[in-house]
Structure formats: C-alpha cells, structure tokens
Design a protein around this motif. Sequence first.
Motif, PDB file in Angstrom:
ATOM      1  N   ILE A   1     -11.671  42.248   4.345  1.00 12.09           N
ATOM      2  CA  ILE A   1     -12.837  41.331   4.434  1.00 12.09           C
ATOM      3  C   ILE A   1     -13.016  40.460   3.256  1.00 12.09           C
ATOM      4  CG2 ILE A   1     -13.909  43.037   6.058  1.00 12.09           C
ATOM      5  CD1 ILE A   1     -16.100  43.240   3.977  1.00 12.09           C
ATOM      6  N   THR A   2     -13.739  39.336   3.442  1.00 16.05           N
ATOM      7  CA  THR A   2     -14.102  38.364   2.414  1.00 16.05           C
ATOM      8  C   THR A   2     -15.423  38.116   2.039  1.00 16.05           C
ATOM      9  OG1 THR A   2     -14.008  36.326   3.826  1.00 16.05           O
ATOM     10  CG2 THR A   2     -11.775  37.076   2.633  1.00 16.05           C
ATOM     11  N   GLN A   3     -16.266  38.827   3.133  1.00 16.78           N
ATOM     12  CA  GLN A   3     -17.613  38.588   3.008  1.00 16.78           C
ATOM     13  C   GLN A   3     -18.389  39.862   3.635  1.00 16.78           C
ATOM     14  OE1 GLN A   3     -19.769  35.206   4.610  1.00 16.78           O
ATOM     15  NE2 GLN A   3     -17.634  34.188   5.049  1.00 16.78           N
TER      16      GLN A   3
ATOM     17  N   GLU B   1     -18.918  40.089   7.664  1.00 19.99           N
ATOM     18  CA  GLU B   1     -17.869  40.367   8.450  1.00 19.99           C
ATOM     19  C   GLU B   1     -17.679  41.867   8.679  1.00 19.99           C
ATOM     20  OE1 GLU B   1     -14.054  38.938   6.917  1.00 19.99           O
ATOM     21  OE2 GLU B   1     -15.095  37.177   5.873  1.00 19.99           O
TER      22      GLU B   1
ATOM     23  N   GLN C   1     -23.046  35.121  -0.967  1.00 16.88           N
ATOM     24  CA  GLN C   1     -22.612  35.833   0.717  1.00 16.88           C
ATOM     25  C   GLN C   1     -23.442  37.059   1.116  1.00 16.88           C
ATOM     26  OE1 GLN C   1     -19.968  34.184   2.122  1.00 16.88           O
ATOM     27  NE2 GLN C   1     -20.382  32.526   0.471  1.00 16.88           N
TER      28      GLN C   1
ATOM     29  N   GLY D   1     -19.975  40.396  -4.215  1.00 18.10           N
ATOM     30  CA  GLY D   1     -18.797  40.711  -4.490  1.00 18.10           C
ATOM     31  C   GLY D   1     -18.365  42.408  -4.651  1.00 18.10           C
TER      32      GLY D   1
ATOM     33  N   VAL E   1     -18.002  43.740  -0.992  1.00 13.57           N
ATOM     34  CA  VAL E   1     -16.812  43.416  -0.647  1.00 13.57           C
ATOM     35  C   VAL E   1     -15.706  44.243  -1.275  1.00 13.57           C
ATOM     36  CG1 VAL E   1     -15.058  41.649  -0.475  1.00 13.57           C
ATOM     37  CG2 VAL E   1     -17.259  40.949   0.252  1.00 13.57           C
ATOM     38  N   ASN E   2     -15.477  44.575  -2.643  1.00 13.39           N
ATOM     39  CA  ASN E   2     -14.602  45.315  -3.196  1.00 13.39           C
ATOM     40  C   ASN E   2     -14.612  46.866  -2.810  1.00 13.39           C
ATOM     41  OD1 ASN E   2     -13.352  43.254  -4.603  1.00 13.39           O
ATOM     42  ND2 ASN E   2     -14.634  43.477  -6.294  1.00 13.39           N
TER      43      ASN E   2
ATOM     44  N   ASN F   1     -13.326  46.996   0.723  1.00 14.33           N
ATOM     45  CA  ASN F   1     -11.818  46.895   0.938  1.00 14.33           C
ATOM     46  C   ASN F   1     -11.102  47.989  -0.014  1.00 14.33           C
ATOM     47  OD1 ASN F   1     -11.529  44.669   2.563  1.00 14.33           O
ATOM     48  ND2 ASN F   1     -12.226  43.388   0.831  1.00 14.33           N
TER      49      ASN F   1
END
Length: 109
Positions: free
Chosen positions: A3-5, A8, A40, A72, A75-76, A79
Amino acid sequence: MPITQPREWFERELPAKVQSEPKVIEGFNGTLLFTINGDQGGTWTVDIHNQQLNIKGEAVPNPDITITMKDGDFVNFINKKLSGQMAFMTGKLKVKGNMQLAMKLNGLI
C-alpha cells in the motif's frame, strides 16, 4: 502489492483480509479509532462485533482502543517495513485504551 497510503488499507486491504481470513477477527469485540497524521492521513473507526467488520472514515466517541501514527510510519508498518514492537518502543505507534483487547489484534494488523 504494497500500500502507498493509509486509505488503501482501510478501504481495500483490511476488508479483503477479513473476508478471506475471517479468523483474524474471531474473539475480538471492540471499536478501534485510528488517527493517522500527515498529508495522507485521516481518521478511521474500525468496529468489530459478532464477527462483523464495519469501517467508517470518521471518529466515534469512546472507542475501546485509539491508535495514533504518522502516515508514513503507518504505511511502513502495514507493509511490514516497521515492526509493531519497534514502532511502539520508538514512539511511532501510540496505543491508548484496553491493552488486553489490543493484544488480540496481532493477526489483523
């Protein structure tokens, strides 16, 4: 696909995970408020009761657990580039509320 944000994860990934693996919410009954700060970010309420998942893009009063992160870092974290333990110990993940209930979230997040 990573995912980037955060949006999502709440809108696509989390519902898909629960649909494909309903056991991840088994035994969990509670309301989680996610406050994700940054450009985001946003606020999401994840309500899980009686094996049902309900996600809203808003805050609710008196959640059982409040989780706060920067966009951020979230997201990390999602992921798997940032562990929950490391995020918590370094202050990147803040959890308030019913910690016993929060421990049941391992398979979900």
